[in-house]
Design an enzyme around this catalytic site. Structure first.
Site, PDB file in Angstrom:
ATOM      1  CD  GLU A  53     -10.943  10.411  -5.765  1.00 19.13           C
ATOM      2  OE1 GLU A  53      -9.809  10.048  -6.169  1.00 19.13           O
ATOM      3  OE2 GLU A  53     -11.668  11.208  -6.402  1.00 19.13           O
ATOM      4  CG  PHE A 115     -18.703  11.267 -18.108  1.00 26.11           C
ATOM      5  CD1 PHE A 115     -17.483  10.899 -18.670  1.00 26.11           C
ATOM      6  CD2 PHE A 115     -18.717  12.278 -17.157  1.00 26.11           C
ATOM      7  CE1 PHE A 115     -16.303  11.522 -18.294  1.00 26.11           C
ATOM      8  CE2 PHE A 115     -17.546  12.910 -16.776  1.00 26.11           C
ATOM      9  CZ  PHE A 115     -16.338  12.530 -17.348  1.00 26.11           C
ATOM     10  CD  GLN A 116     -16.342  11.457 -13.820  1.00 20.90           C
ATOM     11  OE1 GLN A 116     -17.120  12.069 -13.091  1.00 20.90           O
ATOM     12  NE2 GLN A 116     -15.050  11.743 -13.895  1.00 20.90           N
ATOM     13  CE  LYS A 165     -26.000  16.251 -10.586  1.00 16.89           C
ATOM     14  NZ  LYS A 165     -24.741  16.949 -10.655  1.00 16.89           N
ATOM     15  CG  MET A 473       8.962  -7.335   3.101  1.00 21.12           C
ATOM     16  SD  MET A 473      10.033  -8.033   4.378  1.00 21.12           S
ATOM     17  CE  MET A 473       9.304  -7.330   5.851  1.00 21.12           C
TER      18      MET A 473
HETATM   19  C1  LIG Z   1       0.239  -1.392  -2.882  1.00 23.20           C
HETATM   20  C2  LIG Z   1       1.266  -2.441  -2.694  1.00 23.20           C
HETATM   21  N1  LIG Z   1       1.991  -2.882  -3.737  1.00 23.20           N
HETATM   22  C3  LIG Z   1       2.943  -3.833  -3.559  1.00 23.20           C
HETATM   23  C4  LIG Z   1       3.178  -4.365  -2.324  1.00 23.20           C
HETATM   24  C5  LIG Z   1       4.236  -5.445  -2.139  1.00 23.20           C
HETATM   25  N2  LIG Z   1       5.293  -4.967  -1.247  1.00 23.20           N
HETATM   26  C6  LIG Z   1       5.342  -5.271   0.062  1.00 23.20           C
HETATM   27  S1  LIG Z   1       6.605  -4.559   0.862  1.00 23.20           S
HETATM   28  C7  LIG Z   1       7.168  -3.844  -0.552  1.00 23.20           C
HETATM   29  C8  LIG Z   1       8.401  -2.994  -0.549  1.00 23.20           C
HETATM   30  C9  LIG Z   1       8.224  -1.714   0.175  1.00 23.20           C
HETATM   31  O1  LIG Z   1       9.354  -0.917  -0.093  1.00 23.20           O
HETATM   32  P1  LIG Z   1       9.631   0.383   0.740  1.00 23.20           P
HETATM   33  O2  LIG Z   1       8.410   1.219   0.808  1.00 23.20           O
HETATM   34  O3  LIG Z   1      10.848   1.053   0.236  1.00 23.20           O
HETATM   35  O4  LIG Z   1       9.871  -0.184   2.213  1.00 23.20           O
HETATM   36  P2  LIG Z   1      11.093  -1.100   2.736  1.00 23.20           P
HETATM   37  O5  LIG Z   1      10.637  -2.529   2.664  1.00 23.20           O
HETATM   38  O6  LIG Z   1      12.262  -0.839   1.865  1.00 23.20           O
HETATM   39  O7  LIG Z   1      11.292  -0.681   4.144  1.00 23.20           O
HETATM   40  C10 LIG Z   1       6.345  -4.180  -1.637  1.00 23.20           C
HETATM   41  C11 LIG Z   1       6.565  -3.750  -3.024  1.00 23.20           C
HETATM   42  C12 LIG Z   1       2.379  -3.888  -1.267  1.00 23.20           C
HETATM   43  N3  LIG Z   1       2.504  -4.365  -0.021  1.00 23.20           N
HETATM   44  N4  LIG Z   1       1.460  -2.918  -1.471  1.00 23.20           N
END
Ligand SMILES: Cc1ncc(C[n+]2csc(CCOP(=O)(O)OP(=O)(O)O)c2C)c(N)n1
Ligand SMILES: [Mg+2]
Lengths: 578, 87
Positions: A53, A115-116, A165, A473
């Site tokens: 979803e 349920f659910q 429902k 990042m």
């Molecule tokens: C759902 C979610 N969980 C955690 C984060 C924190 N976060 C921001 S950037 C990042 C790293 C992303 O890694 P990647 O997809 O390999 O991209 P890159 O930065 O290496 O280009 C994380 C964990 C987020 N933005 N979203």
């Protein structure tokens, strides 16, 4: 006139049809079977079966961002609805019009831990513009019409309708609803002429004005007016992440993105301008840096359709409440066509002095190079959809956006996993466009399963995975601010921190094998490890009539610059580690 | 400083939760709260006192106004102050 008796589920289909719904994204379950049984016969509305979803909500979101229409999704009660929460929050933060319909356990069982069962309206209250728990089938025609109205007017946003429902099954003779009348919801229309007059006078008097534009330009379809205004009065333009595409970045007045990873010129211009005109942007902390030092020399103007957005984080000298398109059109008439040679020349010099750059001489595959080649090989014509991370910021640096709705990205919530399903939603709307996902090796795994949807529909998305072996990042922040302690950010199979207790072994260096994953889903999988293969592979991908996944093994510890450290002011940009 | 806020809202289940959620979600405590009927059975009147920073509560008031179920919001604080000064 009496209306024929039909069920609540019929009213839902009727309401969707009346709202012009062409496509619905979702996944069924016990609590929505009645609506799915009606959809089975509704051949004028395409149904897209997502595999999760969250994927369905991002698809509806991507469809909405690419088209400007309301995205529609349909999920079951309990886990279906909780899985949709991330997608609703993503759309809410970025002001994206969406209607999400969820099933609910029968009315008499609500509150019984059935349920659910989940308190879906309770859970989604803070991540929707409005939501409804429907008590009677008689209310459904009105509620569906209201939901589309609320989602798409004012500052747009997602609206959820939770339908038990028994309400779906109940008979009603309530007529279709053709006019919405909500006493408590009166989105702004028009504007106060004096506010515009004062702002026009301020612009005419300013020596160093700056337009700071956001997602409101896209949502308000005001790119044409913005461009005309900027060119008439020689106003330089900097855009937020959400505003990219609202002003052609190839124009000499474009300073490109500002903020934490903005250009030196854009951030310097904020510091030096004497009038800052925010248009459909909300002074987000990723844009302003230390708020007390944001645009310190400037009088500030703020044009926004959302009155609560004005004066929220920054006190404003010239507030203008109104639809950006109307306000900008009025401003075009009232501003003087005048030169601002000194200011424009100064900014041109800064741009020449501080270009966005990377090491072009290296033989390594740099992620920035890959993105620049996507720009070149696509002729700048691709619809770019990003995930979240370093690659997302490079996507703002090394691809130039010239038209609205050609850059889709989760700005406010920063949702990893957004890119692929959002691209599928965009591609569903425009099967012939070159839709390119730019994703990292981390985020792509969060909704990878939706690839099968692209394959089965023949929506030929191009998925570019920039594999740097890390949650890049976060790793960059650890490198810069946490003594290079890469806690929980290494995705590679070697060199993991001791606390993860993962032994180095002869396993493949990178898991999963993205090429095999692509193939397992029926897509084409390609891998690039050499710089000279980047361009030919892109040419191949863009001409392949199938969804293609390309994994680029890129330099690991590459950083996004410039960077304003969190909480610092915009003039404290770090331009390199040296 | 203490804010006295009065609202005219749709008389519907969930409205109170929405309003309280908006205020408490921003870390503000509602000190007193009163909900009652109006001449129009489809509407209710709410009155509450919320202590807190002026600027933020001004924002909260604006956000309350944005809720689809909220028809009218008035912050009576300024008026009460005027009255007290006149006393
Ligand atoms: C759902 C979610 N969980 C955690 C984060 C924190 N976060 C921001 S950037 C990042 C790293 C992303 O890694 P990647 O997809 O390999 O991209 P890159 O930065 O290496 O280009 C994380 C964990 C987020 N933005 N979203
Ligand atoms: Mg990565």
């Amino acid at each position: 006139m009496t209306t024929k008796s039909r069920t609540g589920a019929d009213c839902v289909i009727e309401g969707l049809r009346q709202a012009g719904t062409e496509i619905i994204f979702g996944l069924p379950g016990g609590a929505v079977l009645d609506m799915f049984s009606k959809l089975y016969h509704a051949e004028d509305m395409e149904f897209v079966l997502a595999r999760h979803e969250q994927g369905a909500t991002h698809m509806a979101d991507g469809y909405a961002r690419a088209t400007g229409k309301v995205g529609v999704c349909l999920v079951t009660s309990g886990p279906g609805a909780t899985n949709a929460v991330t997608g609703l929050a993503t759309a809410y933060m970025d002001g994206i019009p969406m209607v999400c319909i969820s099933g609910q356990v029968p009315s008499h069982m609500i509150g019984n831990d059935a349920f659910q069962e989940a308190d879906t309206t309770g859970i989604t209250r803070a991540v929707t513009k409005h939501n409804y728990l429907v008590h009677s089938a008689d209310d459904l025609p009105r509620i569906i019409a209201e939901a589309f109205h609320v989602a798409s007017t004012g500052k747009p946003g997602p609206v959820l309708i939770d339908i038990p429902k028994d309400v779906q099954r109940a008979e009603t003779t309530a007529p279709a609803c053709t006019t919405v009348n909500l006493a408590g919801y009166r989105p702004v229309s028009g504007f106060i002429p004096d506010q515009v007059k004062d702002l026009a006078a301020a612009i005419n008097a300013a020596e160093r004005p700056l337009l700071y534009t956001g997602g409101g330009i896209i949502a308000g379809n005001a790119a044409v007016e913005l461009t005309a205004l900027a060119r008439k009065a020689n106003l330089p333009v900097t855009t937020t992440l959400m505003g990219l595409g609202g002003f052609p970045e190839t124009d000499s007045l474009a300073l490109r993105m500002l903020g934490m990873h903005g250009t030196v010129t854009a951030n310097r211009a904020v510091g030096e301008c004497d009038l800052l005109i925010s248009v459909g942007a909300r002074f987000d902390d990723r844009v302003t840096g230390k708020i007390s030092e944001f645009a310190p020399k400037a009088k500030k103007a703020h044009i926004d359709i959302d009155p609560t957005s004005i004066d929220k984080s920054v006190p404003v000298d010239y507030p203008v409440v109104g639809h950006v398109k109307d306000v900008l059109a009025a401003l075009i008439d009232q501003v003087e066509a005048r030169e601002r040679r000194a200011w424009n020349d100064h900014l041109d010099e800064l741009q020449a002095q501080f270009p966005l750059a990377y090491d072009e001489s290296t033989d390594e595959v740099l992620p920035q190079y890959v993105i620049e080649m996507v720009y070149k090989v696509s002729g700048g014509e691709a619809l770019i959809v990003t995930d979240v991370g370093q690659h997302q910021m490079w996507a703002t640096h090394f691809f130039k956006y010239t038209r609205p709705r050609t850059f889709l990205s989760s700005g406010g919530l920063g949702t990893m996993g957004y890119g692929l399903p959002a691209a599928i939603g965009a591609q569903a709307a425009f099967p012939e466009k070159n839709v390119v996902v730019l994703a990292g090796d981390g985020g792509i795994q969060m909704c990878f399963q939706e690839l099968v949807v692209a394959v089965e529909h023949g929506w030929n998305v191009n998925v570019m995975i920039l594999n740097n072996g890390h949650l890049g990042m976060v790793r960059q922040w650890q490198e810069m601010f946490y003594d290079k302690e890469y806690s929980a950010t290494v995705l590679k199979q070697r060199g993991r921190p001791a606390n993860e207790k993962i032994p180095d072994s002869s396993r493949r260096e990178f898991l999963p094998d993205f090429v095999k994953m692509a193939e397992a889903y029926g897509a084409v999988g390609l891998r690039v490890t050499k710089k000279e293969d980047v361009v030919p592979t892109l040419e191949k991908a863009f001409s392949t009539k199938a969804p293609v996944v390309v994994e680029y093994i890129v330099k690991e510890e590459e950083n996004v610059y410039p960077m304003v450290p969190p909480g610092a002011s915009l003039d404290e940009m770090i331009c390199s580690m040296a | 400083m203490k804010h006295f806020i009065t609202l005219l809202v749709e008389n519907q289940p969930g409205v109170l939760a929405r309003i309280v959620g908006l205020i408490s979600g921003r870390g503000y405590n509602i000190e007193t709260l009163n909900v009652g009927p109006t001449d129009d059975p489809t509407l209710s009147r709410m009155t509450m006192t919320v202590p807190g920073d002026d600027h933020v509560l001004e924002q909260v008031t604006k956000q309350l106004y944005k809720l689809v179920d909220v028809i009218e919001v008035t912050d009576l604080t300024a008026r009460r102050e005027d009255a007290q000064e006149r006393d």
